[in-house]
Write a protein that holds these residues in place. Structure first.
Motif, PDB file in Angstrom:
ATOM      1  N   GLU A  63      -2.177   3.089   0.786  1.00 34.37           N
ATOM      2  CA  GLU A  63      -1.077   3.918   1.277  1.00 34.37           C
ATOM      3  C   GLU A  63      -1.353   5.414   1.155  1.00 34.37           C
ATOM      4  N   CYS A 121      -3.507   6.273   4.122  1.00 30.42           N
ATOM      5  CA  CYS A 121      -2.662   6.265   5.328  1.00 30.42           C
ATOM      6  C   CYS A 121      -1.827   7.533   5.404  1.00 30.42           C
ATOM      7  N   TRP A 157       1.755   2.362   6.137  1.00 30.22           N
ATOM      8  CA  TRP A 157       2.412   1.403   5.251  1.00 30.22           C
ATOM      9  C   TRP A 157       3.104   2.146   4.120  1.00 30.22           C
ATOM     10  N   LEU A 158       4.301   1.707   3.779  1.00 27.66           N
ATOM     11  CA  LEU A 158       5.061   2.236   2.644  1.00 27.66           C
ATOM     12  C   LEU A 158       5.579   1.054   1.842  1.00 27.66           C
ATOM     13  N   ARG A 171       5.106  -2.246   6.962  1.00 29.66           N
ATOM     14  CA  ARG A 171       4.467  -1.531   8.058  1.00 29.66           C
ATOM     15  C   ARG A 171       5.467  -0.617   8.760  1.00 29.66           C
TER      16      ARG A 171
END
Length: 165
Positions: free
Chosen positions: A71, A74, A92-93, A97
């Motif tokens: 993450e 990202c 993503w968290l 997604r």
């Protein structure tokens, strides 16, 4: 002081009900260092899944492909790259997604920020990633409050700019 930033996030994003969670990360390395709601570390639970993990990504031919997600990587890719560039693995968290809605520069009083809006379909939430000169604001809202959340995120970005962040 990191604890005071948790409280600032709570005051500016969560307390009024515009966002259900918020966090701050350093733009330089993506390290998340503050989150709200503060109670029971709820903000961390809603916005963060630590380390690398694997997910099944749907492919165009109706198969799935196993990919490794980080993450922080990202988040950095979304924050540091051209507007609208989304990570190959998706964003993503906390293991959920995010799907890109839009990205745009926003002029504030004293600065320019980049605002990325995304949706988490599973939870019906809208997520904002707002990049200032040195910070990444991450905010999650129920989708029906997305307009108010966006205003709160931009006000928070302006406040951070005013205090030298």
């Amino acid at each position: 002081d990191e604890g005071s930033m948790d409280i600032l996030i709570e005051e500016m994003l969560v307390k009024e009900g515009h966002c259900i969670a918020g966090a701050l990360a350093n733009l330089a390395d993506g390290a998340r260092y503050a989150a709200a709601p503060v109670a029971d570390k709820a903000g961390w639970a809603m916005l963060v899944k630590e380390g690398d993990y694997e997910v099944e990504l749907p492919q165009e031919d109706d198969t799935t492909k196993k990919v490794t997600v980080n993450e922080v990587a990202c988040l950095l890719e979304v924050a540091q790259n051209d507007l609208g560039k989304w990570p190959k693995t998706g964003m993503w968290l906390a293991g959920e997604r995010c799907f890109l809605i839009n990205c745009r520069p926003v002029e504030l009083k004293e600065s320019l920020v980049h605002l990325t809006e995304a949706a988490i379909r599973k939870t019906q939430c809208t997520v904002f990633f707002c990049t200032t000169d040195s910070q990444i604001i991450i905010a999650m809202a129920n989708k029906e409050k997305a307009g108010d959340a966006k205003k709160a995120v931009l006000a928070f970005a302006e406040h951070l700019s005013d205090i030298g962040y």
